[in-house]
Enzyme design. Structure first.
Site, PDB file in Angstrom:
ATOM      1  N   SER A 135       0.866  -1.168   0.000  1.00 36.52           N
ATOM      2  CA  SER A 135       0.000   0.000   0.000  1.00 36.52           C
ATOM      3  C   SER A 135       0.909   1.226   0.000  1.00 36.52           C
ATOM      4  CB  SER A 135      -0.946  -0.023   1.202  1.00 36.52           C
ATOM      5  OG  SER A 135      -1.841   1.068   1.171  1.00 36.52           O
ATOM      6  N   TYR A 149      -4.814   8.062  -7.555  1.00 37.82           N
ATOM      7  CA  TYR A 149      -3.889   7.167  -6.860  1.00 37.82           C
ATOM      8  C   TYR A 149      -4.354   6.971  -5.417  1.00 37.82           C
ATOM      9  CZ  TYR A 149       0.414   5.401  -4.726  1.00 37.82           C
ATOM     10  OH  TYR A 149       1.327   4.650  -4.035  1.00 37.82           O
TER      11      TYR A 149
END
Length: 278
Positions: A135, A149
């Protein structure tokens, strides 16, 4: 130390490459996939008995499922699945094309979700395992000009937050890796939208100017990819599985500030919240 078998996506570059190299050097077996697996040929030559490679575009769900079946058929057991494939995008929400939006969600959110769904039956049947998802600190903080994003990563973490207790009874642990800025090729691989003149004098315009004048936003990053890779590998041996792992002092400080600020915002609305009860 007992060797393990890892399944790594996005293994040809960045964090995936560093993790793969360190695993192999320690004598672990690795099933590594990438869009261009030939980038791993040097490691295949060096570790022919430990490294298995395949071409894979993780956004192709049918191909993803087929590759998962091949990996679990090839190896008796897969101890750790490292879901690492992904890339960033830059541009104002209005600047992003439909294609760029779809790609960002497909690559950073949908593909990891489908990968987990594909490997879960195998992990359950073997009595457990570990799933590690790359992540970012950007799942806590945001930057103008990176909305898609952030959307993909915030959505991804919401998914895993819910799934972690679902699969815990089967011995499956999940860890979300949240690095800061690392000296990898991530910055050079950004998908950048065409600038709109209306945004020239905004924070998004400043971001475009910075990206246009900088070869890579990660060229002078504080994060050491070797140390990040080692921490990721180490997390797989930690029991119980850490839900999240912030990597980098920049990540820790930015994420902590975001959480403290969010808590202050919540507390400031406490009295209003209570007025809506019966």
């Amino acid at each position: 130390m007992t060797s393990q078998t890892w399944f790594v996506t996005g293994a040809s570059a960045g964090i995936g490459r560093f993790v793969t190299e360190q695993l192999l050097a320690a004598g672990n077996r690795v099933a590594a996939t990438a869009r261009r697996p030939e980038a791993l040929d040097d490691l295949v030559t060096k570790y022919p008995d430990l490294l298995w490679t395949a071409s894979l575009d993780v956004t192709e769900t049918d191909a993803l499922r087929q590759t998962v079946e091949r990996v679990f058929a090839e190896f008796d057991q897969v101890d750790v699945v490292f879901s690492n494939a992904g890339r960033g995008s830059a541009g104002a929400a209005e600047e992003m094309s439909d294609e760029a939006i779809n790609e960002q969600i497909a690559l950073n959110m949908t593909a990891p979700i489908q990968l987990l769904r594909a490997v879960l039956p195998h992990l359950r049947s073997q009595g457990g395992g570990r799933f590690i998802q790359t992540s970012t600190e950007g799942a806590y903080i945001t930057t103008p000009g990176a909305s898609m994003y952030h959307a993909s990563k915030w959505g991804l973490e919401g998914f895993f937050e819910s799934v972690i207790p679902e699969v815990a009874p089967f011995g499956v642990g999940i860890t979300m890796i949240e690095p800061g800025v690392i000296r990898t090729t991530f910055g050079a691989n950004l998908s950048i939208a065409d600038p709109m003149p209306e945004y020239a004098d905004t924070p998004v315009g400043a971001l475009h100017q910075y990206l246009a004048s900088t070869e890579s936003i990660t060229s002078e990053a504080p994060g050491d990819p070797e140390k990040v890779a080692a921490a990721i590998i180490g997390s797989a041996k930690t029991t119980p599985a850490p839900r999240r792992l912030a990597l980098g002092s920049d990540a820790y400080e930015a994420m902590r500030a975001a959480l403290v600020g969010r808590l202050e915002e919540l507390d400031s609305g406490k009295e209003v919240a209570r007025t809506t009860d019966f």
